[in-house]
Design an enzyme around this catalytic site. Sequence first.
Site, PDB file in Angstrom:
ATOM      1  CB  ALA A 225     -75.552  30.706  76.241  1.00 29.85           C
TER       2      ALA A 225
ATOM      3  CG  PHE B  95     -77.483  23.354  71.378  1.00 36.92           C
ATOM      4  CD1 PHE B  95     -77.373  22.243  72.008  1.00 36.92           C
ATOM      5  CD2 PHE B  95     -78.443  22.517  71.744  1.00 36.92           C
ATOM      6  CE1 PHE B  95     -76.849  21.436  73.013  1.00 36.92           C
ATOM      7  CE2 PHE B  95     -79.202  21.689  72.305  1.00 36.92           C
ATOM      8  CZ  PHE B  95     -78.053  21.217  73.079  1.00 36.92           C
TER       9      PHE B  95
ATOM     10  CG  ASP C 253     -87.999  37.694  77.336  1.00 34.49           C
ATOM     11  OD1 ASP C 253     -88.225  36.314  76.915  1.00 34.49           O
ATOM     12  OD2 ASP C 253     -87.807  38.672  78.756  1.00 34.49           O
ATOM     13  CB  VAL C 254     -88.516  33.557  72.734  1.00 36.17           C
ATOM     14  CG1 VAL C 254     -87.400  34.292  71.715  1.00 36.17           C
ATOM     15  CG2 VAL C 254     -88.255  32.717  73.642  1.00 36.17           C
TER      16      VAL C 254
ATOM     17  CG  ASN D 112     -81.446  27.115  70.661  1.00 34.07           C
ATOM     18  OD1 ASN D 112     -80.787  26.423  70.929  1.00 34.07           O
ATOM     19  ND2 ASN D 112     -81.039  28.313  71.504  1.00 34.07           N
TER      20      ASN D 112
ATOM     21  CB  SER E 121     -85.713  17.840  74.107  1.00 34.17           C
ATOM     22  OG  SER E 121     -85.420  16.697  74.879  1.00 34.17           O
TER      23      SER E 121
ATOM     24  CE1 TYR F 100     -86.390  21.393  77.773  1.00 34.66           C
ATOM     25  CE2 TYR F 100     -86.125  19.519  78.646  1.00 34.66           C
ATOM     26  CZ  TYR F 100     -86.145  20.462  77.463  1.00 34.66           C
ATOM     27  OH  TYR F 100     -85.348  20.594  76.985  1.00 34.66           O
TER      28      TYR F 100
HETATM   29  P1  NDP Z   1     -78.443  26.670  77.164  1.00 30.83           P
HETATM   30  O1  NDP Z   1     -78.753  27.179  79.015  1.00 30.83           O
HETATM   31  O2  NDP Z   1     -77.189  27.137  77.289  1.00 30.83           O
HETATM   32  O3  NDP Z   1     -78.432  28.721  76.194  1.00 30.83           O
HETATM   33  C1  NDP Z   1     -80.437  28.572  76.217  1.00 30.83           C
HETATM   34  C2  NDP Z   1     -80.147  29.608  75.928  1.00 30.83           C
HETATM   35  O4  NDP Z   1     -81.876  30.228  75.476  1.00 30.83           O
HETATM   36  C3  NDP Z   1     -79.803  30.810  76.218  1.00 30.83           C
HETATM   37  O5  NDP Z   1     -78.492  31.404  74.721  1.00 30.83           O
HETATM   38  C4  NDP Z   1     -80.741  31.909  76.759  1.00 30.83           C
HETATM   39  O6  NDP Z   1     -79.755  33.590  76.239  1.00 30.83           O
HETATM   40  C5  NDP Z   1     -81.726  31.863  75.800  1.00 30.83           C
HETATM   41  N1  NDP Z   1     -83.106  31.520  76.059  1.00 30.83           N
HETATM   42  C6  NDP Z   1     -83.606  31.180  77.446  1.00 30.83           C
HETATM   43  N2  NDP Z   1     -84.724  31.798  77.512  1.00 30.83           N
HETATM   44  C7  NDP Z   1     -84.712  32.666  76.982  1.00 30.83           C
HETATM   45  C8  NDP Z   1     -86.172  33.440  76.186  1.00 30.83           C
HETATM   46  N3  NDP Z   1     -87.118  34.334  77.182  1.00 30.83           N
HETATM   47  N4  NDP Z   1     -86.070  34.507  75.141  1.00 30.83           N
HETATM   48  C9  NDP Z   1     -84.684  34.600  74.939  1.00 30.83           C
HETATM   49  N5  NDP Z   1     -84.203  33.343  74.748  1.00 30.83           N
HETATM   50  C10 NDP Z   1     -83.689  32.865  76.044  1.00 30.83           C
HETATM   51  O7  NDP Z   1     -79.392  25.921  76.461  1.00 30.83           O
HETATM   52  P2  NDP Z   1     -78.946  24.515  75.446  1.00 30.83           P
HETATM   53  O8  NDP Z   1     -77.805  25.520  74.741  1.00 30.83           O
HETATM   54  O9  NDP Z   1     -78.640  23.369  76.143  1.00 30.83           O
HETATM   55  O10 NDP Z   1     -80.357  24.776  75.104  1.00 30.83           O
HETATM   56  C11 NDP Z   1     -80.940  25.161  73.559  1.00 30.83           C
HETATM   57  C12 NDP Z   1     -82.301  24.642  73.560  1.00 30.83           C
HETATM   58  O11 NDP Z   1     -81.630  23.128  73.506  1.00 30.83           O
HETATM   59  C13 NDP Z   1     -83.469  24.638  74.525  1.00 30.83           C
HETATM   60  O12 NDP Z   1     -84.840  24.683  73.823  1.00 30.83           O
HETATM   61  C14 NDP Z   1     -83.575  23.651  75.294  1.00 30.83           C
HETATM   62  O13 NDP Z   1     -84.416  22.629  75.603  1.00 30.83           O
HETATM   63  C15 NDP Z   1     -82.822  22.586  74.355  1.00 30.83           C
HETATM   64  N6  NDP Z   1     -82.105  21.031  74.994  1.00 30.83           N
HETATM   65  C16 NDP Z   1     -81.162  21.023  75.510  1.00 30.83           C
HETATM   66  C17 NDP Z   1     -80.551  19.664  75.190  1.00 30.83           C
HETATM   67  C18 NDP Z   1     -79.285  19.678  76.545  1.00 30.83           C
HETATM   68  O14 NDP Z   1     -79.261  18.370  77.122  1.00 30.83           O
HETATM   69  N7  NDP Z   1     -78.740  21.168  76.487  1.00 30.83           N
HETATM   70  C19 NDP Z   1     -81.199  18.938  75.322  1.00 30.83           C
HETATM   71  C20 NDP Z   1     -82.306  19.051  74.614  1.00 30.83           C
HETATM   72  C21 NDP Z   1     -82.588  19.615  74.322  1.00 30.83           C
HETATM   73  P3  NDP Z   1     -80.626  34.117  77.379  1.00 30.83           P
HETATM   74  O15 NDP Z   1     -80.591  33.768  78.597  1.00 30.83           O
HETATM   75  O16 NDP Z   1     -79.424  35.295  77.334  1.00 30.83           O
HETATM   76  O17 NDP Z   1     -82.322  34.919  77.571  1.00 30.83           O
HETATM   77  C1  8X3 Z   2     -82.661  18.170  77.352  1.00 27.69           C
HETATM   78  C2  8X3 Z   2     -82.240  16.898  77.535  1.00 27.69           C
HETATM   79  O1  8X3 Z   2     -82.972  14.390  78.826  1.00 27.69           O
HETATM   80  O2  8X3 Z   2     -82.509  16.714  80.418  1.00 27.69           O
HETATM   81  O3  8X3 Z   2     -83.675  18.708  76.252  1.00 27.69           O
HETATM   82  O4  8X3 Z   2     -84.381  16.220  79.087  1.00 27.69           O
HETATM   83  S1  8X3 Z   2     -82.727  16.208  79.224  1.00 27.69           S
END
Ligand code: NDP
Ligand code: 8X3
Length: 256
Positions: free
Chosen positions: A19, A21, A63-64, A90, A143, A156
């Site tokens: 999903a 990024f 699963d990380v 990520n 973030s 978080y």
């Molecule tokens: P999404 O929820 O769209 O994607 C998150 C991804 O992380 C999914 O592919 C999910 O896959 C995976 N994930 C979650 N838990 C696990 C796990 N235990 N093992 C493996 N994969 C896992 O969120 P974003 O793309 O927005 O977020 C990506 C990163 O960017 C995160 O670290 C988030 O904190 C960070 N971020 C996001 C921001 C935003 O505003 N969107 C801003 C700043 C940082 P699956 O569930 O299939 O395992």
């Molecule tokens: C995601 C950005 O502002 O929702 O890391 O914390 S914020």
Amino acid sequence: MIQMLNPETLTVLVTGATAGFGAAVCRRFHQAGAKVIATGRRQDRLAALKNELGERCHTIELDVTKREAVFEAIELLPEAFNRPNVCVANAGLALGLEPAHEADITDWEQMIATNINGAVSTVRAVLPGMVARDEGHLVLLGSVAGDYPYPGGNVYGATKAFVKQFALNLRADLLGSNVRVTNIEPGMAETEFSVVRMKGDQERVGKIYEGLTPMTAEDIAETIFWSCTLPRHLNINRMQMMPIMQAFSPFAVKRR
Ligand code: NDP
Ligand code: 8X3
């Protein structure tokens, strides 16, 4: 004009590629000719990505938070993908926005297990190969929440502050090698992030992005692609990004 790296020389391992990024990063690098290793927990999403990208994409259900599985996944990479020279750590999530005294501690534990332990395992598993080959790039997803406190950001934000300092400390350890480390620190980007954080409450999710233009997953993927294709003598240490419609508040003061 500087000479950017040829993306066709890159093998890019991405955690959380099902999903947001992660998926956008896979598509961006793949489109430019790189090989990608897409990992995540949702097998159906991985299968769809593999179907879309084809031969230059390898997928692993991962699963990380499961340390042994992370190490095994790197050890057992097939020949065509077993020299990753970019790793995008990520996978991550936020759960809840409650104040600390009301938050669910299992949510806190899951954020720590994923955002901290997951990133640490991923880096530790992939790094020896990069150092041995004297070529690599670790990209960590921090973030703005790791830079600035906000109400409900509690654990978080703390996990993302860890990620930032981990990235900077990795740079210190890796000085002298050709392994780069970059912490990407985005603000508001519309992905599944808020759906996960609000546990599927679409009304609350809708309000978060109401009346503004948030960043997209593709915006973040482009920045990561750029930082990874810069000439090898350059290292972007940290990159903080926000939509133009997001900025800072003054300190909050509670008066009697
Ligand atoms: P999404 O929820 O769209 O994607 C998150 C991804 O992380 C999914 O592919 C999910 O896959 C995976 N994930 C979650 N838990 C696990 C796990 N235990 N093992 C493996 N994969 C896992 O969120 P974003 O793309 O927005 O977020 C990506 C990163 O960017 C995160 O670290 C988030 O904190 C960070 N971020 C996001 C921001 C935003 O505003 N969107 C801003 C700043 C940082 P699956 O569930 O299939 O395992
Ligand atoms: C995601 C950005 O502002 O929702 O890391 O914390 S914020």
